[in-house]
Design a protein around this motif. Structure first.
Motif, PDB file in Angstrom:
ATOM      1  N   GLY A  95       0.817  -1.199   0.000  1.00  0.00           N
ATOM      2  CA  GLY A  95       0.000   0.000   0.000  1.00  0.00           C
ATOM      3  C   GLY A  95       0.854   1.253   0.000  1.00  0.00           C
ATOM      4  N   ALA A  96       0.287   2.362  -0.478  1.00  0.00           N
ATOM      5  CA  ALA A  96       1.051   3.604  -0.589  1.00  0.00           C
ATOM      6  C   ALA A  96       1.420   4.181   0.780  1.00  0.00           C
ATOM      7  CB  ALA A  96       0.258   4.635  -1.392  1.00  0.00           C
ATOM      8  N   GLU A  97       0.496   4.179   1.723  1.00  0.00           N
ATOM      9  CA  GLU A  97       0.757   4.808   3.024  1.00  0.00           C
ATOM     10  C   GLU A  97       1.930   4.166   3.755  1.00  0.00           C
ATOM     11  OE1 GLU A  97      -2.695   5.174   5.431  1.00  0.00           O
ATOM     12  OE2 GLU A  97      -3.735   6.514   4.033  1.00  0.00           O
ATOM     13  N   PRO A  98       2.002   2.816   3.851  1.00  0.00           N
ATOM     14  CA  PRO A  98       3.188   2.223   4.490  1.00  0.00           C
ATOM     15  C   PRO A  98       4.489   2.575   3.785  1.00  0.00           C
ATOM     16  CG  PRO A  98       1.440   0.598   4.293  1.00  0.00           C
ATOM     17  CD  PRO A  98       1.007   1.790   3.518  1.00  0.00           C
ATOM     18  N   VAL A  99       4.457   2.668   2.450  1.00  0.00           N
ATOM     19  CA  VAL A  99       5.674   2.990   1.705  1.00  0.00           C
ATOM     20  C   VAL A  99       6.157   4.394   2.044  1.00  0.00           C
ATOM     21  CG1 VAL A  99       6.647   3.362  -0.596  1.00  0.00           C
ATOM     22  CG2 VAL A  99       5.142   1.411  -0.188  1.00  0.00           C
ATOM     23  N   PHE A 100       5.243   5.380   2.064  1.00  0.00           N
ATOM     24  CA  PHE A 100       5.637   6.754   2.364  1.00  0.00           C
ATOM     25  C   PHE A 100       6.048   6.906   3.834  1.00  0.00           C
ATOM     26  CE2 PHE A 100       3.174   7.770  -1.512  1.00  0.00           C
ATOM     27  CZ  PHE A 100       4.133   8.526  -2.162  1.00  0.00           C
ATOM     28  N   ARG A 110       9.542  10.745  11.430  1.00  0.00           N
ATOM     29  CA  ARG A 110       8.738   9.952  12.353  1.00  0.00           C
ATOM     30  C   ARG A 110       7.709   9.083  11.641  1.00  0.00           C
ATOM     31  NH1 ARG A 110       7.385  14.127  17.390  1.00  0.00           N
ATOM     32  NH2 ARG A 110       9.573  14.556  17.966  1.00  0.00           N
ATOM     33  N   GLY A 111       7.761   9.069  10.328  1.00  0.00           N
ATOM     34  CA  GLY A 111       6.822   8.242   9.581  1.00  0.00           C
ATOM     35  C   GLY A 111       5.650   9.016   9.029  1.00  0.00           C
ATOM     36  N   ALA A 112       5.853  10.298   8.713  1.00  0.00           N
ATOM     37  CA  ALA A 112       4.776  11.129   8.193  1.00  0.00           C
ATOM     38  C   ALA A 112       4.380  10.668   6.793  1.00  0.00           C
ATOM     39  CB  ALA A 112       5.211  12.596   8.155  1.00  0.00           C
ATOM     40  N   VAL A 113       3.077  10.742   6.522  1.00  0.00           N
ATOM     41  CA  VAL A 113       2.525  10.373   5.220  1.00  0.00           C
ATOM     42  C   VAL A 113       1.952  11.617   4.569  1.00  0.00           C
ATOM     43  CG1 VAL A 113       0.803   8.964   4.027  1.00  0.00           C
ATOM     44  CG2 VAL A 113       1.993   8.052   6.031  1.00  0.00           C
ATOM     45  N   PRO A 114       2.299  11.919   3.318  1.00  0.00           N
ATOM     46  CA  PRO A 114       1.780  13.124   2.669  1.00  0.00           C
ATOM     47  C   PRO A 114       0.267  13.089   2.549  1.00  0.00           C
ATOM     48  CG  PRO A 114       2.903  11.711   1.080  1.00  0.00           C
ATOM     49  CD  PRO A 114       3.192  11.154   2.428  1.00  0.00           C
ATOM     50  N   GLU A 115      -0.341  14.245   2.720  1.00  0.00           N
ATOM     51  CA  GLU A 115      -1.798  14.361   2.643  1.00  0.00           C
ATOM     52  C   GLU A 115      -2.167  15.510   1.715  1.00  0.00           C
ATOM     53  OE1 GLU A 115      -5.622  13.370   3.177  1.00  0.00           O
ATOM     54  OE2 GLU A 115      -3.957  12.295   4.130  1.00  0.00           O
ATOM     55  N   PRO A 116      -2.830  15.251   0.595  1.00  0.00           N
ATOM     56  CA  PRO A 116      -3.268  13.933   0.115  1.00  0.00           C
ATOM     57  C   PRO A 116      -2.115  13.154  -0.508  1.00  0.00           C
ATOM     58  CG  PRO A 116      -3.831  15.610  -1.482  1.00  0.00           C
ATOM     59  CD  PRO A 116      -3.235  16.345  -0.303  1.00  0.00           C
ATOM     60  N   LEU A 117      -2.350  11.860  -0.721  1.00  0.00           N
ATOM     61  CA  LEU A 117      -1.327  11.033  -1.345  1.00  0.00           C
ATOM     62  C   LEU A 117      -1.115  11.462  -2.792  1.00  0.00           C
ATOM     63  CD1 LEU A 117      -2.326   7.472  -0.066  1.00  0.00           C
ATOM     64  CD2 LEU A 117      -0.296   8.765   0.587  1.00  0.00           C
TER      65      LEU A 117
END
Length: 293
Positions: A95-100, A110-117
């Protein structure tokens, strides 16, 4: 006399032996998932340089490429892996979120995920995905035996299953999910999908080989799952006795004269496994082993 057209020979299914069904492969795939859960953490830890994560496996689920596409709507990376010299196909999906999140932690975040992907993966994420595929392929190769017949290698990757076309859309598959838990990060998962032909080649031993098979050799300390098992090793530099009266009278600033023993014991769970002498390597205190039990 003229001979009529010959008909194709038909062979009895009982003599040829029917191939395994999807139901036959559920239990072997579940065992494979358990082995992967023990082997994969070491490879994933090398991606971030941290401690090995905890990996848990789910139960195998039957599906098709069409069902995977419906469940995985949105940005995802699908990697086609090949088993053995014939490159029998299997699919790994991230999935995209775990990769980012993993990408951000790789660079000290710290494991930030871009919003929106984003709509696509940037080059940095593609490079990380290649390393993730290598880790999964190496773990699969190890648990399948490590020989060339069972060696797994990444072939190609795409965000579109229709473009990747790893196998026919309606072909029956068995899927298994691996849940990854890392300290200080949200759990994430990756999914593996196997066509029946790949599972049969990977997990079913031909009858002739079964008869000639020898008893399995128990794994040693250099083999998985023991090789990557972390153990706490304690070097006892000073072992001294103090009367209780002296111990109760200790105050900040007191000095206790100690003598470092020439033979320093190394202990695991309170048991001495080796002895050595104290020295120095690159400005760091070190112990050179003189004797191992």
């Amino acid at each position: 006399m003229a001979e009529g057209p010959t008909s194709k020979a038909r062979h009895c299914a009982e003599l040829l032996g029917a191939g395994p069904s999807i139901g036959d492969m559920v239990r072997p795939l579940a065992k494979l998932g358990e082995k992967l859960a023990r082997t994969l953490p070491g490879g994933l830890a090398r991606l971030t340089g941290g401690d090995p994560p905890v990996v848990r496996t789910g139960l195998p689920v039957q599906g098709t490429l069409e069902s995977i596409a419906v469940e995985g709507a949105g940005l995802a990376a699908h990697a086609l892996l090949g088993l053995g010299p014939r490159h029998l196909p299997l699919l790994a999906s991230f999935g995209a979120e775990p990769v980012f999140s993993l990408l951000d932690r790789t660079f000290g975040g710290r494991g930030a995920v871009p919003e929106p992907l984003p709509a696509t993966f940037p080059l940095s994420a593609e490079l990380l995905l290649a390393r993730m595929e290598d880790a999964v392929a190496a773990a699969l190769s190890a648990v399948l035996g490590g020989d060339e017949t069972h060696h797994v290698r990444p072939l190609r990757r795409d965000t579109s299953l229709s473009q990747l076309a790893p196998f026919p859309a309606a072909e029956p598959l068995l899927q298994i999910a691996l849940e990854v838990e890392e300290p200080g990060a949200l759990p994430w998962s990756l999914a593996l999908a196997f066509p029946l032909s790949t599972l049969a080649a990977a997990l079913v031993v031909p009858r002739r080989q079964r008869r000639a098979a020898r008893p399995a050799v128990p794994p040693g300390p250099q083999d998985e799952p023991f090789a990557s098992l972390p153990l706490e090793v304690t070097a006892v530099l000073v072992d001294m006795s103090l009367p209780f009266s002296r111990l109760s009278a200790l105050r900040p600033g007191d000095v206790l004269p100690v003598t470092v023993a020439r033979s320093v014991p190394l202990k695991v769970d309170g048991r001495t496994i080796a002895t050595g002498t104290v020295g120095e390597v690159e400005d760091r205190v070190a112990v050179q082993l003189q004797h191992a039990f």
